[in-house]
Design a protein around this motif. Structure first.
Motif, PDB file in Angstrom:
ATOM      1  N   GLU A  45      -7.332 -37.411 -18.711  1.00 34.71           N
ATOM      2  CA  GLU A  45      -6.323 -38.384 -18.275  1.00 34.71           C
ATOM      3  C   GLU A  45      -6.624 -38.895 -16.869  1.00 34.71           C
ATOM      4  O   GLU A  45      -6.561 -40.106 -16.608  1.00 34.71           O
ATOM      5  CB  GLU A  45      -4.937 -37.745 -18.316  1.00 34.71           C
ATOM      6  CG  GLU A  45      -3.824 -38.687 -17.867  1.00 34.71           C
ATOM      7  CD  GLU A  45      -2.458 -38.013 -17.845  1.00 34.71           C
ATOM      8  OE1 GLU A  45      -1.536 -38.580 -17.213  1.00 34.71           O
ATOM      9  OE2 GLU A  45      -2.316 -36.931 -18.448  1.00 34.71           O
ATOM     10  N   LEU A  46      -6.948 -37.977 -15.971  1.00 38.10           N
ATOM     11  CA  LEU A  46      -7.288 -38.373 -14.604  1.00 38.10           C
ATOM     12  C   LEU A  46      -8.514 -39.275 -14.579  1.00 38.10           C
ATOM     13  O   LEU A  46      -8.543 -40.294 -13.880  1.00 38.10           O
ATOM     14  CB  LEU A  46      -7.542 -37.125 -13.750  1.00 38.10           C
ATOM     15  CG  LEU A  46      -6.322 -36.279 -13.383  1.00 38.10           C
ATOM     16  CD1 LEU A  46      -6.769 -34.888 -12.914  1.00 38.10           C
ATOM     17  CD2 LEU A  46      -5.504 -36.957 -12.289  1.00 38.10           C
ATOM     18  N   ALA A  98      -0.862 -32.530 -10.895  1.00 41.71           N
ATOM     19  CA  ALA A  98       0.254 -33.411 -11.232  1.00 41.71           C
ATOM     20  C   ALA A  98       0.379 -34.538 -10.206  1.00 41.71           C
ATOM     21  O   ALA A  98       0.636 -35.701 -10.565  1.00 41.71           O
ATOM     22  CB  ALA A  98       1.548 -32.601 -11.299  1.00 41.71           C
ATOM     23  N   ALA A  99       0.177 -34.195  -8.931  1.00 40.49           N
ATOM     24  CA  ALA A  99       0.244 -35.209  -7.883  1.00 40.49           C
ATOM     25  C   ALA A  99      -0.866 -36.238  -8.051  1.00 40.49           C
ATOM     26  O   ALA A  99      -0.662 -37.432  -7.814  1.00 40.49           O
ATOM     27  CB  ALA A  99       0.151 -34.552  -6.508  1.00 40.49           C
ATOM     28  N   GLN A 105      -1.128 -43.594 -10.665  1.00 41.92           N
ATOM     29  CA  GLN A 105      -0.211 -44.616 -11.169  1.00 41.92           C
ATOM     30  C   GLN A 105       0.276 -45.501 -10.020  1.00 41.92           C
ATOM     31  O   GLN A 105       0.420 -46.722 -10.182  1.00 41.92           O
ATOM     32  CB  GLN A 105       0.973 -43.956 -11.877  1.00 41.92           C
ATOM     33  CG  GLN A 105       0.604 -43.216 -13.160  1.00 41.92           C
ATOM     34  CD  GLN A 105      -0.074 -44.126 -14.176  1.00 41.92           C
ATOM     35  OE1 GLN A 105       0.327 -45.290 -14.373  1.00 41.92           O
ATOM     36  NE2 GLN A 105      -1.113 -43.605 -14.827  1.00 41.92           N
ATOM     37  N   GLU A 106       0.519 -44.899  -8.881  1.00 42.21           N
ATOM     38  CA  GLU A 106       0.911 -45.688  -7.710  1.00 42.21           C
ATOM     39  C   GLU A 106      -0.203 -46.646  -7.313  1.00 42.21           C
ATOM     40  O   GLU A 106       0.046 -47.813  -6.974  1.00 42.21           O
ATOM     41  CB  GLU A 106       1.253 -44.758  -6.549  1.00 42.21           C
ATOM     42  CG  GLU A 106       2.501 -43.921  -6.753  1.00 42.21           C
ATOM     43  CD  GLU A 106       2.718 -42.916  -5.632  1.00 42.21           C
ATOM     44  OE1 GLU A 106       1.911 -42.884  -4.674  1.00 42.21           O
ATOM     45  OE2 GLU A 106       3.687 -42.147  -5.720  1.00 42.21           O
ATOM     46  N   ALA A 178       0.530 -37.471  -1.423  1.00 40.50           N
ATOM     47  CA  ALA A 178       1.686 -37.112  -2.241  1.00 40.50           C
ATOM     48  C   ALA A 178       2.892 -36.681  -1.417  1.00 40.50           C
ATOM     49  O   ALA A 178       3.984 -36.547  -1.954  1.00 40.50           O
ATOM     50  CB  ALA A 178       1.306 -36.004  -3.218  1.00 40.50           C
ATOM     51  N   GLY A 179       2.705 -36.445  -0.119  1.00 38.96           N
ATOM     52  CA  GLY A 179       3.884 -36.156   0.670  1.00 38.96           C
ATOM     53  C   GLY A 179       3.723 -35.158   1.776  1.00 38.96           C
ATOM     54  O   GLY A 179       4.723 -34.751   2.370  1.00 38.96           O
ATOM     55  N   GLY A 180       2.510 -34.743   2.107  1.00 35.09           N
ATOM     56  CA  GLY A 180       2.353 -33.721   3.136  1.00 35.09           C
ATOM     57  C   GLY A 180       2.077 -34.272   4.496  1.00 35.09           C
ATOM     58  O   GLY A 180       1.092 -33.917   5.123  1.00 35.09           O
TER      59      GLY A 180
END
Length: 664
Positions: A45-46, A98-99, A105-106, A178-180
């Protein structure tokens, strides 16, 4: 959201292979670590979405539209993040996998919008990830911003606060995007202020290329948002606190205020008390510590509001302790905020206190350029503060100091180890009009001058023990800002690796040189998160002379070295390496060197070396400092290890005219 303040320094040494030219060397912990195994269905998928994003990026490039080109890095960051993670096994947890799916997608959504000449993220409020193309290696690098709800592109310029993240050995691009980004949830948001979270090219304490990343990200933010240049804040915690210290002492006139938290401020005491390691540096290694030892530059903080934070139970309070001592020696007082009953973190009460103090400074505005300055440097890399610029030194890596004052129309300077200075007139606290007369007194030598232009710069140089005025002409090379060495300086601006097309007759050297080249390419990607530009010696053009050339081989194996060899201060002669009267057999010795490129003396040539700190230094950011000076002869009978590229037979600094010194 992942919060990097939870990451602590790691000092353990465990088993992982490290490169050796020959024989066996001790194992050392791999940084970054090897990631988790990705399930086949996740990998498929990736891979499929990565391929799709790559095609979208290629299509966008072909449009050659300025709007698209300017914003394309905001899409490319997603591709690079997942590409690196897949190709080099850098998904460090299933959460990262998952990230990775999410950020692809982003990226695809951004690519689709950009194809329609839309960029909704460019006006998005809250946390946004952006990107830029680095001048160093052409790589795309991410950074994060937090844009307040009341910001408007048509409104007033906003202040900007940098927040340097803490140490994170698993802080790959995926987890960062992803948010770190590292700003603690307990920290209050500053009013009318955009937050900037530089990635810093991974885990190097924002040094070297990581330092340049901060400056490049800041420049990119200023292009994309309306930023008040007089409203910049310098903040960070843990490893980010160390970064805040070094940006405060090296760029003190950039900031409205600084707020380092915990971290480290120098090497030897920190490693002794926190790293539990006694260091035994060579003379040149000790001198090179001056590059990032903030205690050496304490006087530079005299005009900068600074508030240092640490928990009262945090061993990393050591950073503020040593800075407090250094500042006291300069007659300065360090403002300290303590978290009560707190280890390595912020208390809510302390966070509010810091916020209140910075809000007060924000309301007062940035301090004006002072009439009195006290400037220290050990290198021309960091050569200016406010209206003063040190253009040449008596001896690089020895303490240089300028104490200056402006009274009426007289500028007075007292200098130490300085041979040329400039006064930048438009940075002075007092305006001098065209035609005004002023007196410049340097070490009791007075020169009468007249201002001839609004943006005039007054330059004075030392001849012997005197400071005359007049035009300066130098018959030789001179160490200058960004052309002062050491070897690691070559990797803070654009560089190209030049591979040899031939083979040296010295088998041991040939094997060592090519192994060091390949190691550098790999380690640059791992530690500084980019793929360096690599060319064969036969492919180098005149245009390439505008970059630093990192050349591997010798005069026999590399055509560029053969062309330049006779013009170098240390060179191959017959089957020897000749360094003045000293001669070393080329059969079992290697030459490492940085020198102004004889074909373009505004840029460097480097022989047989990448950045000089090795795997041992990856374990502790305070040890990520230059390990070699301007040149070194390496005995190849001792194999490389995780500290040195072999046994350092001889090493030293070139003189201020890039000459080989009689004694090193």
């Amino acid at each position: 959201m992942t919060r990097l303040l939870n990451f602590l320094f790691v000092f353990t040494v465990c088993c992982a292979p490290v490169f050796a030219q020959q024989g066996i060397v001790p194992a050392i912990k791999r940084i970054p670590p090897e990631g988790v195994q990705v399930a086949d269905n996740d990998r498929d998928e990736l891979g499929a979405n990565l391929l799709a994003l790559g095609k979208e990026i290629d299509n966008l490039k072909q449009k050659k539209d300025p709007f698209i080109t300017n914003l394309l890095p905001d899409v490319q960051i997603y591709y690079k993040a997942v590409d690196y993670a897949i190709r080099y096994q850098e998904f460090f947890s299933q959460k990262d996998v998952a990230a990775g799916k999410k950020i692809l997608q982003e990226g695809l959504a951004r690519a689709k919008s950009l194809a329609e000449k839309q960029a909704p993220w460019a006006s998005q409020k809250g946390e946004v990830v952006r990107g830029y193309i680095s001048k160093i290696d052409g790589s795309v690098q991410p950074y994060g911003v937090t844009v307040p709800d009341n910001y408007s592109a048509d409104g007033n310029a906003f202040d900007l606060s940098l927040w340097f993240h803490g140490r994170g050995e698993t802080l790959g691009e995926v987890s960062f995007i992803a948010g770190g980004k590292g700003f603690a949830g307990a920290m209050p948001a500053m009013k009318n202020t955009i937050m900037l979270y530089p990635y810093g090219r991974y885990c190097n304490a924002f040094k070297f290329a990581g330092e340049v990343d901060v400056l490049e990200a800041l420049a990119d933010v200023k292009k994309k948002y309306k930023i008040n240049d007089n409203g910049l804040f310098d903040r960070g915690f843990s490893m980010g606190g160390a970064a805040a210290w070094q940006f405060a002492v090296h760029y003190p006139d950039m900031w409205l205020a600084a707020n380092p938290g915990a971290g480290f401020a120098e090497t030897v005491d920190f490693m002794d008390k926190f790293g539990h390691e006694k260091l035994h540096p060579t003379d040149y290694e000790r001198k090179l510590w001056h590059l990032y030892d903030c205690t050496d530059y304490a006087s530079n903080l005299s005009n900068l509001p600074l508030y240092a934070y640490n928990g009262d139970k945090d061993p990393q309070q050591q950073a503020a302790d040593v800075m407090e001592i250094a500042m006291k020696k300069e007659g300065l007082k360090l403002n300290r905020i303590w978290g009560i009953n707190m280890g390595h973190g912020y208390t809510k009460a302390a966070a509010k206190t810091v916020d209140s103090l910075l809000t007060i400074e924000q309301s007062k505005g940035k301090k004006p350029s002072p009439a009195e300055i006290h400037f220290i440097t050990y290198t021309l890399k960091y050569n200016s503060m406010y209206w003063l610029q040190v253009d040449a030194m008596g001896e690089e890596w020895e303490k240089a100091r300028v104490d200056g004052s402006i009274i009426g129309n007289t500028i007075t300077l007292k200098t130490q180890n300085v041979s040329e200075v400039s006064i930048v007139m438009n940075q002075l606290p007092k305006h001098f009009a065209v035609g005004d007369n002023l007196t410049l007194i340097i070490d009791n030598d007075a020169v009468k001058l007249k201002i001839i232009a609004d943006n005039d710069t007054l330059v004075s140089h030392k001849e012997g023990a005197r400071w005359p005025g007049g035009v300066i002409t130098y018959p030789q090379l001179l160490k200058r800002h960004n052309l002062q060495g050491p070897i690691d300086d070559a990797f803070m601006s654009a560089f190209i690796i030049v591979k040899p097309s031939g083979t040296s007759k010295n088998v041991l050297f040939d094997k060592w040189s090519k192994a060091e080249m390949n190691r550098f390419i790999d380690q640059w990607r791992m530690q500084f998160r980019g793929d360096p530009v690599v060319k064969m010696d036969s492919e180098i053009t005149q245009a390439d002379m505008a970059s630093n050339l990192i050349v591997f081989g010798d005069a026999q194996s590399n055509k560029l070295i053969a062309k330049l060899n006779a013009k170098l201060p240390i060179k191959w002669v017959a089957n020897n390496i000749q360094a003045g009267p000293a001669s070393y057999s080329a059969k079992d010795h290697g030459l490492i060197m940085i020198y102004p490129n004889p074909l373009n003396q505004k840029h460097y040539i480097v022989l047989n070396s990448g950045f000089t700190f090795r795997e041992d230094a990856y374990l502790n950011n305070s040890k990520q400092i230059p390990m070699l000076p301007d040149w070194a002869v390496v005995d190849l009978n001792t194999p490389p290890d995780f500290v040195h590229p072999g046994k350092i037979e001889k090493a030293g600094f070139f003189g201020e005219h890039w000459e080989l010194k009689a004694k090193n």
